[in-house]
Design a protein around this motif. Structure first.
Motif, PDB file in Angstrom:
ATOM      1  N   SER A 144      19.212 -55.606  63.592  1.00  0.00           N
ATOM      2  CA  SER A 144      19.778 -54.685  64.715  1.00  0.00           C
ATOM      3  C   SER A 144      19.662 -53.749  63.231  1.00  0.00           C
ATOM      4  O   SER A 144      20.835 -53.713  62.275  1.00  0.00           O
ATOM      5  CB  SER A 144      21.209 -54.276  65.717  1.00  0.00           C
ATOM      6  N   SER A 145      19.973 -52.131  63.929  1.00  0.00           N
ATOM      7  CA  SER A 145      19.788 -51.365  62.775  1.00  0.00           C
ATOM      8  C   SER A 145      20.023 -50.153  63.552  1.00  0.00           C
ATOM      9  O   SER A 145      20.174 -50.181  64.781  1.00  0.00           O
ATOM     10  CB  SER A 145      18.675 -51.053  63.091  1.00  0.00           C
ATOM     11  N   ARG A 146      20.761 -48.800  62.716  1.00  0.00           N
ATOM     12  CA  ARG A 146      21.222 -47.880  63.127  1.00  0.00           C
ATOM     13  C   ARG A 146      20.812 -46.844  62.650  1.00  0.00           C
ATOM     14  O   ARG A 146      20.569 -46.589  61.245  1.00  0.00           O
ATOM     15  CB  ARG A 146      22.581 -48.292  63.647  1.00  0.00           C
ATOM     16  N   MET A 147      20.920 -45.242  62.621  1.00  0.00           N
ATOM     17  CA  MET A 147      20.220 -44.799  61.236  1.00  0.00           C
ATOM     18  C   MET A 147      21.129 -44.187  61.720  1.00  0.00           C
ATOM     19  O   MET A 147      21.348 -43.222  62.844  1.00  0.00           O
ATOM     20  CB  MET A 147      18.444 -43.761  61.860  1.00  0.00           C
ATOM     21  N   GLY A 148      21.195 -43.119  60.715  1.00  0.00           N
ATOM     22  CA  GLY A 148      22.848 -42.066  60.174  1.00  0.00           C
ATOM     23  C   GLY A 148      21.273 -40.630  60.692  1.00  0.00           C
ATOM     24  O   GLY A 148      22.317 -39.617  61.240  1.00  0.00           O
ATOM     25  N   GLY A 149      21.056 -40.326  59.227  1.00  0.00           N
ATOM     26  CA  GLY A 149      20.404 -38.818  60.153  1.00  0.00           C
ATOM     27  C   GLY A 149      18.582 -39.048  59.322  1.00  0.00           C
ATOM     28  O   GLY A 149      18.559 -39.972  59.305  1.00  0.00           O
ATOM     29  N   MET A 150      17.942 -38.011  60.275  1.00  0.00           N
ATOM     30  CA  MET A 150      16.396 -38.267  59.478  1.00  0.00           C
ATOM     31  C   MET A 150      15.855 -36.190  58.775  1.00  0.00           C
ATOM     32  O   MET A 150      16.483 -35.716  59.601  1.00  0.00           O
ATOM     33  CB  MET A 150      15.851 -38.828  60.497  1.00  0.00           C
ATOM     34  N   GLN A 151      15.176 -36.456  58.305  1.00  0.00           N
ATOM     35  CA  GLN A 151      14.612 -35.785  57.760  1.00  0.00           C
ATOM     36  C   GLN A 151      12.855 -35.729  57.500  1.00  0.00           C
ATOM     37  O   GLN A 151      12.521 -36.245  57.120  1.00  0.00           O
ATOM     38  CB  GLN A 151      15.582 -34.753  56.260  1.00  0.00           C
ATOM     39  N   LEU A 152      12.343 -34.185  58.148  1.00  0.00           N
ATOM     40  CA  LEU A 152      10.767 -34.080  58.266  1.00  0.00           C
ATOM     41  C   LEU A 152      10.334 -32.711  58.296  1.00  0.00           C
ATOM     42  O   LEU A 152      11.116 -32.077  58.930  1.00  0.00           O
ATOM     43  CB  LEU A 152      10.479 -35.568  59.131  1.00  0.00           C
ATOM     44  N   GLN A 153       9.480 -33.387  56.945  1.00  0.00           N
ATOM     45  CA  GLN A 153       8.942 -32.050  56.171  1.00  0.00           C
ATOM     46  C   GLN A 153       7.261 -31.819  56.441  1.00  0.00           C
ATOM     47  O   GLN A 153       7.031 -32.719  55.758  1.00  0.00           O
ATOM     48  CB  GLN A 153       8.955 -31.491  55.309  1.00  0.00           C
ATOM     49  N   PHE A 154       6.696 -31.369  56.832  1.00  0.00           N
ATOM     50  CA  PHE A 154       5.254 -31.264  56.559  1.00  0.00           C
ATOM     51  C   PHE A 154       4.671 -29.738  56.154  1.00  0.00           C
ATOM     52  O   PHE A 154       5.772 -29.464  55.673  1.00  0.00           O
ATOM     53  CB  PHE A 154       4.893 -30.894  57.829  1.00  0.00           C
TER      54      PHE A 154
END
Ligand code: NAG
Ligand code: NAG
Ligand code: NAG
Ligand code: NAG
Ligand code: NAG
Length: 476
Positions: free
Chosen positions: A152-162
């Motif tokens: 099982s997994s959980r993710m706190g945050g994400m940042q995606l830049q193109f």
């Protein structure tokens, strides 16, 4: 044919029911150390991880469909905190990881009708929590096998830049669908971990369970059953039998049962049974290793007894008369398998040997003279200090008899007394070595520390802490 099948089935079951001859117990403190070494290795593996390209479609409802490809994904940075790894009773290992951060980069390409577009991207994943239950077992070949049974997994945050192309459109798209993209990415975490575990399992599944030891021996080390996982340790039982490289002949004795006590304050306990050592002796003998030809040249210059018929006249008066002043050859060999036996704080070995004596005639042909049969028993006490084997041995008894003679009968008391003196000189030399200590061999890249050794009934138990000598070395 049916009989053959029945017999091989019966033999198969017998083989399966055989006792392990080498056992190992890894304790919680061993697991802690393993986790430390393992996470350094893992950090490096993640940096070199090969992530497959992703292709997909985004439906813009009435406007149609955009096809996209994400490729050349590489990990640019990873911050791997020390995982918490504990034994999970009856299953294997529970691995928990908190606050993992990963940065990736790669290329993106889209296709919308005939319009192609592309550029690069950067992706940061923050505060990933991961919980994986690993099942530890053995496969049909006796190799260690792992499988992830729960992730099982959980993710706190994400940042995606193109970057590049019409990146601004995609950036808007990301902004609008942030939560959805994040949940999509999070869904991929466990599959990626499982892929990694499958990769590891694939490596385990191709590992050898037979090792060559020296030029003529093989050590067969398959697991005899699935590892037994308890809350405080994992128990492994290996076959631990030696074979001759040329033929797999079973010795006329079998492995006894023994219980290896766990030493919870040490990382690793190892138990080696008499059977393991005796199978090595049996295999060496059948490989023709336990024999040597002795000539006068091999005897130290200062030694008073020479290997010639004049010198041997002191023991066999008629010999110089029959074969005047000729060099001799002694063919020495084990007439039976040397047998080691372990009793509490007492190790002993029983040797059976024969020596065939020949006179070397002036034309270099050999004339058989006689055969002496010798049996000798040694016993000793052993312990470990500074990862070295120490102790003392003594000659318990030695018996020499005349097995055959082409030169008539002769008395053997003096020969026996002389041999006893010689053997005792050898024992004295060996005891000098044992006083200094003989290093206990450790697997490549490892070093034993805090090692204790105890001889028990039927087996010798070694408890030890381990340190790696090659930390920092790159493994490929
Ligand atoms: C691994 O576990 C999964 C389910 O947890 C199971 O379907 C699969 O057969 C297992 N694989 C092996 C090799 O045991
Ligand atoms: C495994 O054993 C085979 C046959 O003995 C040998 O050819 C091969 O090199 C071994 N592989 C490894 C990784 O030791
Ligand atoms: C010892 O010598 C004998 C006779 O010359 C020979 O047949 C035998 O092979 C030799 N054995 C070894 C181990 O060298
Ligand atoms: C045999 O040994 C004796 C000493 O015991 C020595 O004097 C003699 O030269 C030796 N003979 C041969 C043939 O080596
Ligand atoms: C080991 O045991 C044997 C038989 O019980 C005994 O004769 C021998 O003296 C012992 N050896 C040592 C070193 O204690």
């Amino acid at each position: 044919m049916r009989l053959f099948l029945l017999i091989s089935l019966a033999l198969g079951t017998l083989a399966m029911a055989a006792n392990p001859a080498i056992k190992a117990i890894i304790t919680n403190s061993g697991l802690k150390y393993g986790t430390l070494v393992g996470s350094e290795w893992l950090q490096e593996r993640i940096m070199r991880a090969q992530i497959p390209d992703i292709t997909g479609e985004i439906s813009l409802s009435l406007l149609g469909i955009v096809q996209y490809t994400v490729s050349r994904i590489t990990v640019t940075q990873v911050n791997l905190p020390l995982p918490e790894v504990v034994f999970s009773e009856g299953v294997g290992l529970q691995v928990d990881l908190r606050n993992l951060n990963v940065a990736l980069k790669g290329k993106w390409n889209t296709r919308y009708y005939f319009i192609k577009d592309g550029g690069s991207f950067r992706l940061g994943l923050f505060n990933i929590d991961l919980s994986v239950l690993l099942q530890v077992s053995s496969d049909s070949q006796g190799r260690l096998s792992i499988n992830s049974t729960r992730c099982s997994s959980r993710m706190g945050g994400m940042q995606l830049q193109f970057r590049g192309g019409t990146s601004w459109i995609w950036q808007l798209f990301v902004k609008a669908f942030e939560r959805r993209i994040q949940s999509q990415v999070q869904k991929q975490i466990c599959p990626v971990i499982e892929l990694g575990i499958h990769g590891l399992e694939h490596r385990l599944a191709t590992m050898n369970v037979t090792y060559q030891v020296g030029p003529s021996l093989l050590l067969d080390m398959p697991l005899m059953s699935s590892p037994v996982v308890k809350a405080s340790d994992i128990n492994l039982g290996f076959k631990g039998e030696f074979y001759n490289v040329h033929s797999r002949v079973e010795p006329p004795f079998v492995a006894g049962q023994f219980d290896l006590p766990e030493q919870s304050h040490l990382m690793l306990s190892l138990g080696v049974s008499e059977f393991s050592l005796n199978s090595a002796a049996f295999a060496s003998k059948s490989a023709g290793q336990l024999q040597i030809n002795i000539t006068d040249k091999m005897i130290p210059q200062k030694f008073p007894i020479r290997l010639n018929t004049t010198s041997f006249g002191a023991f066999i008066p008629q010999l110089p008369k029959l074969f005047p002043d000729m060099q001799m050859l002694l063919q020495v060999y084990a007439s039976d398998t040397p047998m080691v036996s372990f009793l509490p704080d007492n190790a002993s070995v029983q040797l059976y040997g024969s020596a065939k004596a020949y006179a070397i005639k002036p034309d270099s042909s050999l004339a058989p003279l006689f055969r002496l049969d010798v049996s000798a028993k040694f016993s000793g006490k052993f312990f470990a200090m500074d990862a070295k084997l120490r102790g003392s041995i003594m000659l318990e008894n030695l018996k020499l008899t005349l097995g055959a003679s082409e030169v008539g009968r002769f008395q053997t008391q003096n020969l026996q007394a002389t041999l006893t003196i010689l053997v005792n000189m050898g024992v004295k030399k060996l005891n000098e070595l044992l006083q200094v200590g003989i290093p206990i061999p450790a697997p490549k890249g490892m070093q034993w520390i805090n090692t204790v050794l105890k001889v028990n009934k039927g087996f010798v138990a070694i408890g030890t802490d381990v340190t790696t000598t090659s930390v920092g070395d790159k493994e490929h």
